[in-house]
Design an enzyme around this catalytic site. Sequence first.
Site, mmCIF file in Angstrom:
data_model
loop_
_atom_site.group_PDB
_atom_site.id
_atom_site.type_symbol
_atom_site.label_atom_id
_atom_site.label_comp_id
_atom_site.label_asym_id
_atom_site.label_seq_id
_atom_site.Cartn_x
_atom_site.Cartn_y
_atom_site.Cartn_z
ATOM 1 N N ARG A 125 12.629 0.088 -3.359
ATOM 2 C CA ARG A 125 11.422 -0.484 -3.141
ATOM 3 C C ARG A 125 11.597 -1.862 -3.781
ATOM 4 O O ARG A 125 12.335 -2.131 -4.747
ATOM 5 C CB ARG A 125 10.317 0.416 -3.661
ATOM 6 C CG ARG A 125 10.209 1.810 -3.065
ATOM 7 C CD ARG A 125 9.167 2.600 -3.503
ATOM 8 N NE ARG A 125 7.910 2.287 -3.035
ATOM 9 C CZ ARG A 125 6.704 2.850 -3.222
ATOM 10 N NH1 ARG A 125 6.726 4.028 -4.048
ATOM 11 N NH2 ARG A 125 5.592 2.360 -2.901
ATOM 12 N N ASN A 151 1.923 9.271 -12.138
ATOM 13 C CA ASN A 151 1.902 8.229 -11.113
ATOM 14 C C ASN A 151 1.683 8.816 -9.903
ATOM 15 O O ASN A 151 2.664 9.119 -9.309
ATOM 16 C CB ASN A 151 2.966 7.057 -11.369
ATOM 17 C CG ASN A 151 3.066 6.072 -10.404
ATOM 18 O OD1 ASN A 151 2.368 5.791 -9.516
ATOM 19 N ND2 ASN A 151 3.900 5.208 -10.763
ATOM 20 N N ALA A 153 0.613 6.417 -3.784
ATOM 21 C CA ALA A 153 -0.248 5.934 -2.847
ATOM 22 C C ALA A 153 -1.417 7.245 -2.817
ATOM 23 O O ALA A 153 -2.600 6.664 -2.283
ATOM 24 C CB ALA A 153 0.359 5.910 -1.175
ATOM 25 N N GLU A 199 -2.832 7.664 -16.347
ATOM 26 C CA GLU A 199 -2.621 7.294 -15.138
ATOM 27 C C GLU A 199 -1.618 6.102 -15.222
ATOM 28 O O GLU A 199 -2.177 4.876 -15.720
ATOM 29 C CB GLU A 199 -3.932 6.807 -14.318
ATOM 30 C CG GLU A 199 -3.875 6.200 -12.899
ATOM 31 C CD GLU A 199 -5.062 5.691 -12.262
ATOM 32 O OE1 GLU A 199 -6.013 5.849 -12.812
ATOM 33 O OE2 GLU A 199 -4.981 5.094 -11.163
ATOM 34 N N ARG A 225 -3.015 -6.498 -6.151
ATOM 35 C CA ARG A 225 -2.394 -6.427 -4.471
ATOM 36 C C ARG A 225 -3.360 -6.113 -3.582
ATOM 37 O O ARG A 225 -4.478 -6.734 -3.565
ATOM 38 C CB ARG A 225 -1.326 -4.993 -4.846
ATOM 39 C CG ARG A 225 -0.358 -5.227 -6.040
ATOM 40 C CD ARG A 225 0.666 -4.184 -6.060
ATOM 41 N NE ARG A 225 1.303 -4.009 -4.751
ATOM 42 C CZ ARG A 225 2.159 -2.907 -4.549
ATOM 43 N NH1 ARG A 225 2.297 -2.039 -5.460
ATOM 44 N NH2 ARG A 225 2.712 -2.831 -3.113
HETATM 45 C C1 DQA Z 1 2.115 2.561 -7.436
HETATM 46 C C2 DQA Z 1 1.051 1.830 -6.947
HETATM 47 C C3 DQA Z 1 0.833 2.541 -5.435
HETATM 48 O O1 DQA Z 1 -0.189 1.767 -4.747
HETATM 49 C C4 DQA Z 1 2.036 2.718 -4.434
HETATM 50 O O2 DQA Z 1 1.336 3.486 -3.310
HETATM 51 C C5 DQA Z 1 3.070 3.350 -5.315
HETATM 52 C C6 DQA Z 1 3.283 3.074 -6.244
HETATM 53 C C7 DQA Z 1 2.736 1.851 -8.533
HETATM 54 O O3 DQA Z 1 3.634 2.781 -9.522
HETATM 55 O O4 DQA Z 1 2.570 0.693 -8.692
HETATM 56 O O5 DQA Z 1 3.836 4.091 -4.442
HETATM 57 O O6 DQA Z 1 1.677 4.013 -7.863
#
Ligand code: DQA
Length: 144
Positions: free
Chosen positions: A17, A73, A76, A97, A106
Amino acid sequence: MRILVLNGPNLDVLHLRDPTLYGGISLHDLESRIYAWASELGLSARCEQTNHEGGALDLLHEALDWADGLVINPGAWTHYSYALRDAVELFKVPVVEVHLSDIDAREDFRKHSVIAELATFRVTGKGPDGYREALELLAATVPA
Ligand code: DQA
């Protein structure tokens, strides 16, 4: 102090990613750091990752019996999963979180978290070190 560290969908391919958003680290390396940080802080961490929402719910339900804190975490799922929210709501112990990226800076759809109001703490936009901060927050909160 036993902590479940749960990473949600697509975090298994963290190394693929965008490194400017996600730190260019693999999940394996992230989890190695988490275990090292936890041990420095006197915590016992159990890291889990799943791409399956039902599996995440099962892990959370099981953790109700043993976890003294939760670091999550939700990837999405953060932005729309009320099923995950309902599972997190069951926790009587502190919940952190974590997001690697700064979700408030974002796309608009990332700015809303269905978990946020249940979280004892939120750590966003600090990359992998955000998990260290999450563990530190729990170490300072969870009674010995
Ligand atoms: C995320 C942010 C989310 O929007 C995204 O879908 C992820 C990773 C992050 O760690 O920044 O998969 O949770």
